[in-house]
Design a protein around this motif. Sequence first.
Motif, PDB file in Angstrom:
ATOM      1  N   LYS A  81      51.778  26.266   7.514  1.00 24.69           N
ATOM      2  CA  LYS A  81      50.659  26.917   8.195  1.00 24.69           C
ATOM      3  C   LYS A  81      50.974  28.345   8.664  1.00 24.69           C
ATOM      4  O   LYS A  81      50.087  29.041   9.139  1.00 24.69           O
ATOM      5  N   LEU A 100      49.076  28.860  20.957  1.00 24.17           N
ATOM      6  CA  LEU A 100      47.639  29.146  20.950  1.00 24.17           C
ATOM      7  C   LEU A 100      47.001  28.519  19.713  1.00 24.17           C
ATOM      8  O   LEU A 100      45.862  28.054  19.756  1.00 24.17           O
ATOM      9  N   GLY A 101      47.757  28.470  18.611  1.00 24.16           N
ATOM     10  CA  GLY A 101      47.261  27.870  17.379  1.00 24.16           C
ATOM     11  C   GLY A 101      46.913  26.399  17.566  1.00 24.16           C
ATOM     12  O   GLY A 101      45.839  25.965  17.168  1.00 24.16           O
ATOM     13  N   GLU A 122      43.840  25.978  19.720  1.00 27.04           N
ATOM     14  CA  GLU A 122      42.600  26.308  19.020  1.00 27.04           C
ATOM     15  C   GLU A 122      42.272  25.262  17.962  1.00 27.04           C
ATOM     16  O   GLU A 122      41.114  24.904  17.777  1.00 27.04           O
ATOM     17  N   LEU A 123      43.306  24.783  17.249  1.00 29.51           N
ATOM     18  CA  LEU A 123      43.073  23.865  16.133  1.00 29.51           C
ATOM     19  C   LEU A 123      42.468  22.547  16.588  1.00 29.51           C
ATOM     20  O   LEU A 123      41.577  22.020  15.934  1.00 29.51           O
ATOM     21  N   VAL A 146      41.897  30.031  11.890  1.00 24.69           N
ATOM     22  CA  VAL A 146      42.593  30.050  13.181  1.00 24.69           C
ATOM     23  C   VAL A 146      43.317  31.379  13.416  1.00 24.69           C
ATOM     24  O   VAL A 146      43.679  31.704  14.533  1.00 24.69           O
ATOM     25  N   PHE A 147      43.496  32.173  12.355  1.00 23.75           N
ATOM     26  CA  PHE A 147      44.226  33.432  12.541  1.00 23.75           C
ATOM     27  C   PHE A 147      43.413  34.488  13.271  1.00 23.75           C
ATOM     28  O   PHE A 147      43.974  35.455  13.767  1.00 23.75           O
ATOM     29  N   PRO A 188      41.457  34.107  16.248  1.00 16.57           N
ATOM     30  CA  PRO A 188      41.851  34.140  17.668  1.00 16.57           C
ATOM     31  C   PRO A 188      43.317  34.503  17.865  1.00 16.57           C
ATOM     32  O   PRO A 188      43.686  35.038  18.906  1.00 16.57           O
ATOM     33  N   LEU A 189      44.144  34.252  16.841  1.00 22.29           N
ATOM     34  CA  LEU A 189      45.578  34.524  16.997  1.00 22.29           C
ATOM     35  C   LEU A 189      45.914  36.006  16.937  1.00 22.29           C
ATOM     36  O   LEU A 189      47.067  36.380  17.133  1.00 22.29           O
ATOM     37  N   VAL A 206      47.785  37.192  20.061  1.00 23.11           N
ATOM     38  CA  VAL A 206      49.231  37.092  20.234  1.00 23.11           C
ATOM     39  C   VAL A 206      49.995  37.797  19.117  1.00 23.11           C
ATOM     40  O   VAL A 206      51.179  37.569  18.939  1.00 23.11           O
ATOM     41  N   SER A 242      52.562  28.272   0.119  1.00 27.47           N
ATOM     42  CA  SER A 242      53.295  28.938   1.189  1.00 27.47           C
ATOM     43  C   SER A 242      54.645  29.492   0.731  1.00 27.47           C
ATOM     44  O   SER A 242      55.078  30.535   1.213  1.00 27.47           O
TER      45      SER A 242
END
Lengths: 204, 227
Positions: A22, A118-119, A122-123, B100-101, B103-104, B107, B173
Motif C-alpha cells: 500500500k 492517518l492512513g 482514514e481507511l 487515501v493519498f 488526505p495524506l 502528512v 508495487s
Amino acid sequence: MFETILMIVIAAVFSQNFILVKFLGICPFLGVSKKTNSALMMGIAVTAVMLLATLVTYPLYTFVMVPLGIEYLEIIFFIFIIAALVQMLEKFIQKFSPSLYQSMGIYLPLITTNCAILGVAELVLKAEVATVVPGVTAGIAMNLGYALIYALCAGLGFTLAMVLMGGVRERIENLPAAKCMKGFPITMVVASFMAMAFYVFTLI
Amino acid sequence: MNKYGKITMDGLVTNNATFKLVLGTCATLGLSSSAMNGLGMGISVTIVLLLSNVVISLLRKVIPNTVRIPAFIVIIATMVTLLRMVLYKFMPDLYDSMGVFLPLIVVNCMILGRAEAFASKQPVLDSAVDGVATGLGFTVALTIMGIIREFFGSGSFFGMKLWDFTIGFFTNSAGAFFVYGICIALFILITDQVEKMLRARRAKALRIPDGLSPLPATEEGTEKEEA
C-alpha cells in the motif's frame, strides 16, 4: 465472523502489507531501518499509536462527526488527535519506563507525521469491510471491532516489513555498490525484491 | 542569476524533493502507476504547497515560535480539506484514483519541510515562488515515473494505447520501488556529471588545472535535465 477476522488478519499483515503493497509509512521504512533493533522499536511504537488512534477516531467519526454533519473536518480532527496521542504516549513511557524511553525517545515524535497512522484512521471509515479488505464477502458492515483488528494487524505488518528491511540493510551497508546506487537507490531496489515476495500473498 | 531564478532552480533540480531529498515518498510510490495520476497528484500537491507557503509566510510574525508546528499543520490540513472538496465536486475521477493519498497530503513531509525551512522565514513572494518551484519539481518527478511505469506496465502513454505488450512487474508495487530506485540513481549520476562539467569549465576559464579548483561547486546548472 471468524472467517472475516481471519481474512482481515491475512490481508493486513501479508497481502495488503502497509509498507510493501500500500506504500504507507515509507519515510520511517527508509529512515529508521538501518538496525534491526531500532526497526523493531519503531514498529512497536507505530502499532501502539495506530491502535490507540483508531480507538479514538473511529467512534468520534461515527458517533459525533456524522450526526453533527461535520465529516469534512476529519483531516484536521484526526491529525490533532494523533499528535495529542503521540505526546501522551511519550509522557506515559517517560514516566513508567525510563529505559524504554531512552531507547525509543527520538522515534516517538516522528510518528505524528507517519502516513500509515492517518492512513489507517482514514481507511477504516469505509462503510463495508469488503472495500478495505478485498476478499471479504460483500455486505459485512464495518464496526469498531473490525476496525481495531485491522489497525492492530496493519501495525504488525508494518513491524514485519521494518524488521525484515533492518536485517537486510545491516548486511548491504558494506557492499561495494556503485557510487550512484549507494544509500536510497539500493534500498529501494531491495524493497522492490521484498515487495515481489509479498506479491505472492495477493494470489491467495 | 537573480534571486527568483535561484529559488526556482533550487526547488526544481538542485534540491528536488523526490529524487534528491527523498521526501513525500508514499505519494510518489502510490500514485506513479500512470502518468495521469502522477500529474494530478503533483498539481494537487503544488496547489497545497503554494497556498500553505503563502499563508504561513503572511502569518510568520504572528505565530509564536513554540507552537509553530501545530499551527503549520492546521494551515496545511485546512488547505487539503478545501482541495478535497473542490476535487470531489469538480474532478470525481481524479478524486477516486487518489483515494487515501489525498488526505495524506497533510502528512507529506515535503510540505511541512518547506513551511519550516523556507516560508516561516522569508517574505511572501519568495515563499510563493519556492512553493511553486518545489511543487513543480515533485510534479515533474512523479510524471516521469508515471510515464515509465505506464509505458512498460500497460503499454500506453497518458492513457493512449500504444501496443499490447505489457510487463506486469511495472504496474504492481515491486515495480514502483524498482523504478523509483533506478530514477534516483540516474538523477544522482546525471547531476554529478553536470556538476563535474561545470567545475571543469570554470577551472578552465580561470586557467587553473582541473582538480585543483579552489572554487566551491555552486551548482548553477541551467540544464533542464531530469532523470
